[in-house]
Design a protein around this motif. Structure first.
Motif, PDB file in Angstrom:
ATOM      1  N   GLY A 105      33.379 -97.998  80.920  1.00 36.63           N
ATOM      2  CA  GLY A 105      34.193 -98.220  79.730  1.00 36.63           C
ATOM      3  C   GLY A 105      33.701 -97.486  78.504  1.00 36.63           C
ATOM      4  O   GLY A 105      32.555 -97.629  78.091  1.00 36.63           O
ATOM      5  N   VAL A 106      34.595 -96.702  77.912  1.00 35.58           N
ATOM      6  CA  VAL A 106      34.255 -95.950  76.705  1.00 35.58           C
ATOM      7  C   VAL A 106      34.202 -96.872  75.495  1.00 35.58           C
ATOM      8  O   VAL A 106      33.227 -96.884  74.734  1.00 35.58           O
ATOM      9  N   ARG A 107      35.221 -97.682  75.326  1.00 38.57           N
ATOM     10  CA  ARG A 107      35.312 -98.504  74.115  1.00 38.57           C
ATOM     11  C   ARG A 107      34.255 -99.603  74.083  1.00 38.57           C
ATOM     12  O   ARG A 107      33.709 -99.931  73.037  1.00 38.57           O
ATOM     13  N   TYR A 108      33.947-100.183  75.246  1.00 39.28           N
ATOM     14  CA  TYR A 108      32.938-101.242  75.322  1.00 39.28           C
ATOM     15  C   TYR A 108      31.575-100.718  74.881  1.00 39.28           C
ATOM     16  O   TYR A 108      30.757-101.468  74.332  1.00 39.28           O
ATOM     17  N   SER A 109      31.331 -99.415  75.103  1.00 38.46           N
ATOM     18  CA  SER A 109      30.024 -98.847  74.762  1.00 38.46           C
ATOM     19  C   SER A 109      29.800 -98.772  73.253  1.00 38.46           C
ATOM     20  O   SER A 109      28.660 -98.673  72.805  1.00 38.46           O
ATOM     21  N   ILE A 110      30.876 -98.835  72.484  1.00 35.38           N
ATOM     22  CA  ILE A 110      30.743 -98.762  71.022  1.00 35.38           C
ATOM     23  C   ILE A 110      30.095-100.034  70.483  1.00 35.38           C
ATOM     24  O   ILE A 110      29.246 -99.989  69.589  1.00 35.38           O
ATOM     25  N   ASP A 111      30.455-101.169  71.066  1.00 34.89           N
ATOM     26  CA  ASP A 111      29.936-102.451  70.584  1.00 34.89           C
ATOM     27  C   ASP A 111      28.765-102.987  71.406  1.00 34.89           C
ATOM     28  O   ASP A 111      28.046-103.883  70.955  1.00 34.89           O
ATOM     29  N   ASN A 112      28.575-102.459  72.627  1.00 36.76           N
ATOM     30  CA  ASN A 112      27.551-102.994  73.517  1.00 36.76           C
ATOM     31  C   ASN A 112      26.700-101.867  74.112  1.00 36.76           C
ATOM     32  O   ASN A 112      26.630-101.717  75.343  1.00 36.76           O
ATOM     33  N   PRO A 113      26.057-101.079  73.266  1.00 36.20           N
ATOM     34  CA  PRO A 113      25.334 -99.907  73.780  1.00 36.20           C
ATOM     35  C   PRO A 113      24.173-100.255  74.705  1.00 36.20           C
ATOM     36  O   PRO A 113      23.863 -99.506  75.630  1.00 36.20           O
ATOM     37  N   GLY A 114      23.524-101.395  74.487  1.00 37.96           N
ATOM     38  CA  GLY A 114      22.346-101.724  75.271  1.00 37.96           C
ATOM     39  C   GLY A 114      22.610-101.818  76.757  1.00 37.96           C
ATOM     40  O   GLY A 114      21.778-101.415  77.583  1.00 37.96           O
ATOM     41  N   SER A 115      23.780-102.341  77.132  1.00 37.25           N
ATOM     42  CA  SER A 115      24.080-102.505  78.553  1.00 37.25           C
ATOM     43  C   SER A 115      24.209-101.159  79.249  1.00 37.25           C
ATOM     44  O   SER A 115      23.950-101.047  80.456  1.00 37.25           O
ATOM     45  N   SER A 176      31.100 -90.553  73.021  1.00 37.13           N
ATOM     46  CA  SER A 176      30.784 -91.959  73.263  1.00 37.13           C
ATOM     47  C   SER A 176      29.420 -92.038  73.935  1.00 37.13           C
ATOM     48  O   SER A 176      28.981 -91.083  74.588  1.00 37.13           O
ATOM     49  N   LEU A 177      28.767 -93.183  73.789  1.00 39.29           N
ATOM     50  CA  LEU A 177      27.483 -93.373  74.462  1.00 39.29           C
ATOM     51  C   LEU A 177      27.683 -93.390  75.979  1.00 39.29           C
ATOM     52  O   LEU A 177      26.840 -92.903  76.727  1.00 39.29           O
ATOM     53  N   TYR A 178      28.811 -93.948  76.427  1.00 44.22           N
ATOM     54  CA  TYR A 178      29.105 -93.934  77.864  1.00 44.22           C
ATOM     55  C   TYR A 178      29.055 -92.509  78.398  1.00 44.22           C
ATOM     56  O   TYR A 178      28.409 -92.227  79.407  1.00 44.22           O
ATOM     57  N   ALA A 179      29.730 -91.588  77.710  1.00 42.94           N
ATOM     58  CA  ALA A 179      29.733 -90.182  78.130  1.00 42.94           C
ATOM     59  C   ALA A 179      28.324 -89.610  78.115  1.00 42.94           C
ATOM     60  O   ALA A 179      27.925 -88.853  79.012  1.00 42.94           O
ATOM     61  N   ALA A 180      27.553 -89.959  77.094  1.00 48.26           N
ATOM     62  CA  ALA A 180      26.182 -89.446  76.980  1.00 48.26           C
ATOM     63  C   ALA A 180      25.323 -89.916  78.155  1.00 48.26           C
ATOM     64  O   ALA A 180      24.500 -89.158  78.678  1.00 48.26           O
ATOM     65  N   GLN A 233      49.435-101.882  73.176  1.00 46.28           N
ATOM     66  CA  GLN A 233      48.919-101.028  72.107  1.00 46.28           C
ATOM     67  C   GLN A 233      48.789 -99.593  72.632  1.00 46.28           C
ATOM     68  O   GLN A 233      48.091 -99.361  73.620  1.00 46.28           O
ATOM     69  N   ILE A 234      49.462 -98.665  71.973  1.00 44.74           N
ATOM     70  CA  ILE A 234      49.473 -97.272  72.400  1.00 44.74           C
ATOM     71  C   ILE A 234      48.830 -96.437  71.299  1.00 44.74           C
ATOM     72  O   ILE A 234      49.351 -96.343  70.180  1.00 44.74           O
ATOM     73  N   TYR A 235      47.696 -95.817  71.630  1.00 46.25           N
ATOM     74  CA  TYR A 235      46.902 -95.129  70.612  1.00 46.25           C
ATOM     75  C   TYR A 235      47.345 -93.680  70.418  1.00 46.25           C
ATOM     76  O   TYR A 235      48.005 -93.079  71.270  1.00 46.25           O
ATOM     77  N   PRO A 305      46.776 -95.504  65.547  1.00 43.89           N
ATOM     78  CA  PRO A 305      46.029 -94.237  65.474  1.00 43.89           C
ATOM     79  C   PRO A 305      45.056 -94.088  66.641  1.00 43.89           C
ATOM     80  O   PRO A 305      44.789 -95.052  67.362  1.00 43.89           O
ATOM     81  N   MET A 306      44.509 -92.905  66.781  1.00 40.04           N
ATOM     82  CA  MET A 306      43.492 -92.650  67.813  1.00 40.04           C
ATOM     83  C   MET A 306      42.309 -93.571  67.599  1.00 40.04           C
ATOM     84  O   MET A 306      41.869 -93.794  66.468  1.00 40.04           O
ATOM     85  N   GLN A 307      41.772 -94.114  68.686  1.00 40.29           N
ATOM     86  CA  GLN A 307      40.627 -95.006  68.602  1.00 40.29           C
ATOM     87  C   GLN A 307      39.328 -94.232  68.767  1.00 40.29           C
ATOM     88  O   GLN A 307      39.285 -93.196  69.438  1.00 40.29           O
ATOM     89  N   ALA A 308      38.280 -94.744  68.151  1.00 36.61           N
ATOM     90  CA  ALA A 308      36.964 -94.110  68.269  1.00 36.61           C
ATOM     91  C   ALA A 308      36.566 -93.994  69.731  1.00 36.61           C
ATOM     92  O   ALA A 308      36.723 -94.936  70.502  1.00 36.61           O
TER      93      ALA A 308
END
Length: 350
Positions: A105-115, A176-180, A233-235, A305-308
């Motif tokens: 998950g890309v979006r989950y990584s924004i709020d939960n980087p430690g996992s 995103s951190l997920y991508a990293a 929701q359509i970004y 709008p586009m999401q982070a």
């Protein structure tokens, strides 16, 4: 080109996950011995993971009834726990490892980087170390891990604007951190291949969907909301494209690759990375239209709008996959969505 050897032992991490389930099922159908490893976390409802394991049990019964000597052993464990990983390697001595376990998950990584650090970096390090030391523990004809295949992601391409995305492209600007973490996995695998001789292949998956899919993916979320009469929701106001890839195509690609470890790349590493995508980016709104048609319901739409962390487009160059294995994904999005909706309605009795 080699095909699946049923005499080998296949370790599939993330076996209760979406791709892990479908891969394990295909291996069972081929008569293979499969060791499934998963921590059964609650990132999304555990009931769906339990359902996948139940279906794997049925697959084993069907394989045995057809005269195949298939087996499936499930081990509950966590990649970030080195002892869990070492124990499964020491007990079952896998010949081929497919590492699909990861925090997705890309979006989950924004709020939960430690996992993501724990699962995708520390966890993958533990897999690499276990592969490395498998060569020290050879006995009774066991030669150590013959091939490590692991899940990377199209997310590594970040904001690249050149399309289609090629494995030769520079991917040093993740969004995103997920991508990293996924790009880090590729670098780590290369180092271990170079230093310790581990044959390693990374697979950059492109927007995988299909029956028993992940509830955090857009297709599943949209279906949930449409069926509940809620707006979707359509970004980026719907102006996005994705290289949607049907699960059966993904698994066929993996099945082709598992028995065929890469040759030396000319630099002392048996290392390769492939894209696995449909090679046909579809507008997001076409996906919505196909879903509405399959459900027979028009969605209420909320344009945002586009999401982070999101990117405008994904588009896989699968030239190397086709060249090396004579295969490229080709399931039409409309057909794949209809298959998903049939499963969804049956599973949720909708």
């Amino acid at each position: 080109m080699k095909t699946i050897d049923a005499s080998k032992t296949y370790l599939v991490t993330g076996a209760a996950g979406f791709i892990g389930y479908h891969l394990s099922k295909r291996l069972i159908e081929a008569g293979a011995k499969v060791i499934g490893f998963d921590n059964m976390n609650d990132y999304y409802p555990v009931a769906l993971k339990e359902e996948r394991l139940r279906l794997l049990g049925i697959a084993i019964e069907e394989a045995k009834a057809s005269g195949k000597n298939a087996s499936f052993t499930f081990v509950k464990g966590d990649l970030k726990n080195k002892d869990d990983v070492d124990n499964v390697f020491n007990e079952y001595k896998p010949d081929i490892v497919m590492n699909l376990a990861a925090q997705a998950g890309v979006r989950y990584s924004i709020d939960n980087p430690g996992s993501y650090i724990e699962s995708n970096l520390i966890g993958f390090f533990n897999i690499l170390e276990a592969c490395r030391h498998s060569y020290d523990n050879t006995a009774d004809g066991y030669k150590g891990v013959e091939h490590l295949v692991y899940a990377s992601s199209s997310s590594v391409y970040g904001g690249n604007t050149k399309v289609p995305f090629s494995t030769e492209d520079k991917v040093d600007e993740p969004v995103s951190l997920y991508a990293a973490t996924k790009k880090s996995n590729e670098l780590m695998a290369h180092a271990y291949s170079k230093l310790y001789g581990i044959p390693a292949t990374g697979l950059r998956f492109f927007t995988v969907y299909g029956p028993l899919g992940r509830p955090d993916m857009a297709l599943f979320k949209f279906t949930d909301k449409i069926m509940a009469g809620k707006p979707i929701q359509i970004y980026n106001n719907g102006d996005m494209k994705r290289d949607f890839t049907y699960i059966d195509d993904i698994v066929t690609g993996i099945i082709n690759i598992l028995p065929n470890a890469p040759k030396d790349n000319g630099k002392g590493a048996r290392y390769k990375v492939y894209n696995i995508g449909n090679n046909h980016p579809e507008p997001l709104m076409d996906m919505v239209t196909f879903l509405e048609q399959a459900l027979g319901i028009t969605a209420n739409k909320e344009f945002l709008p586009m999401q982070a962390g999101d990117v405008y487009q994904t588009y896989a160059d699968v030239t190397e996959l086709e060249r090396d294995f004579g295969f490229k994904p080709a399931t039409p999005l409309k057909d794949g969505i209809e298959s998903f909706v049939r499963w969804y309605k049956e599973y949720y009795k909708a």
